[in-house]
Design a protein around this motif. Structure first.
Motif, PDB file in Angstrom:
ATOM      1  N   ILE A 135      57.587  39.572  58.127  1.00  0.00           N
ATOM      2  CA  ILE A 135      57.199  40.668  57.190  1.00  0.00           C
ATOM      3  C   ILE A 135      59.100  41.136  56.928  1.00  0.00           C
ATOM      4  N   GLU A 136      59.415  40.609  58.070  1.00  0.00           N
ATOM      5  CA  GLU A 136      61.346  41.210  58.458  1.00  0.00           C
ATOM      6  C   GLU A 136      61.891  39.667  57.398  1.00  0.00           C
ATOM      7  N   ALA A 137      61.219  39.015  58.056  1.00  0.00           N
ATOM      8  CA  ALA A 137      62.760  37.921  57.663  1.00  0.00           C
ATOM      9  C   ALA A 137      61.511  37.402  55.978  1.00  0.00           C
ATOM     10  N   ARG A 138      60.645  37.498  55.529  1.00  0.00           N
ATOM     11  CA  ARG A 138      60.099  37.397  54.319  1.00  0.00           C
ATOM     12  C   ARG A 138      60.677  38.347  53.568  1.00  0.00           C
ATOM     13  N   ALA A 139      61.448  39.898  53.958  1.00  0.00           N
ATOM     14  CA  ALA A 139      61.606  40.506  53.387  1.00  0.00           C
ATOM     15  C   ALA A 139      63.168  40.215  53.240  1.00  0.00           C
ATOM     16  N   LYS A 140      63.974  39.362  53.981  1.00  0.00           N
ATOM     17  CA  LYS A 140      65.438  39.089  54.154  1.00  0.00           C
ATOM     18  C   LYS A 140      65.667  38.492  52.963  1.00  0.00           C
ATOM     19  N   ALA A 141      64.649  37.638  52.932  1.00  0.00           N
ATOM     20  CA  ALA A 141      64.678  36.166  52.537  1.00  0.00           C
ATOM     21  C   ALA A 141      64.750  36.290  51.295  1.00  0.00           C
TER      22      ALA A 141
END
Length: 153
Positions: A142-148
């Motif tokens: 979820i964190e990586a998706r938000a950063k992307a």
């Protein structure tokens, strides 16, 4: 009945976390390993609630999702082939002074039949480490998706 409480911090906002939690599209298993696409069925979806069946490995549950309170998301088990009606999940989200989000996750498991009671014993013992790893992985995805998503803006 087994209750497991987990805790993680993330750079994702509560809104980003809820958006991922309530994304019932294909590929959900990438976010939540216990939600295989072949089990996923959205029965109803509103602005702040959904009625969804999901599962994996022969175990499914129908959940009522309620995110009307953006800091306290409740998933209530309404039907399952293993879990009783006292089962469910809650996510409590709080924003920290540094802008990160604390996610407190509680899973309640009550076996409703022999299979469910055996799974409950597994979850309460060796299964907790599996849940810890799965929850950690979900938060990181979820964190990586938000950063992307932020980088694409």
């Amino acid at each position: 009945m087994t209750t497991i409480k987990l805790h993680e911090n993330t750079s994702a906002t509560p809104e980003q976390f809820i958006a991922a939690l309530t994304d019932f599209g294909p590929g959900r298993a990438e976010l939540f390993g216990n939600s295989a696409d072949k089990y996923l069925q959205v029965h109803d979806r509103g602005k702040t609630q959904a009625d969804v069946t999901e599962g994996s490995s022969g175990v499914w549950e129908r959940l009522h999702y309620d995110w009307s309170n953006p800091r306290h998301v409740v998933l209530t088990t309404t039907d399952s082939n293993a879990w009783g009606r006292n089962s469910g999940h809650t996510y409590d989200l709080s924003v920290n002074p540094d802008g990160t989000t604390t996610v407190d996750y509680t899973a309640v498991r009550e076996g409703k039949n022999l299979r469910g009671r055996l799974l409950e014993v597994v979850v309460a013992s060796i299964g907790k480490s599996v849940l810890v790893k799965a929850f950690h992985n979900s938060v990181k995805v979820i964190e990586a998706r938000a950063k992307a998503h932020k980088a694409a803006e």
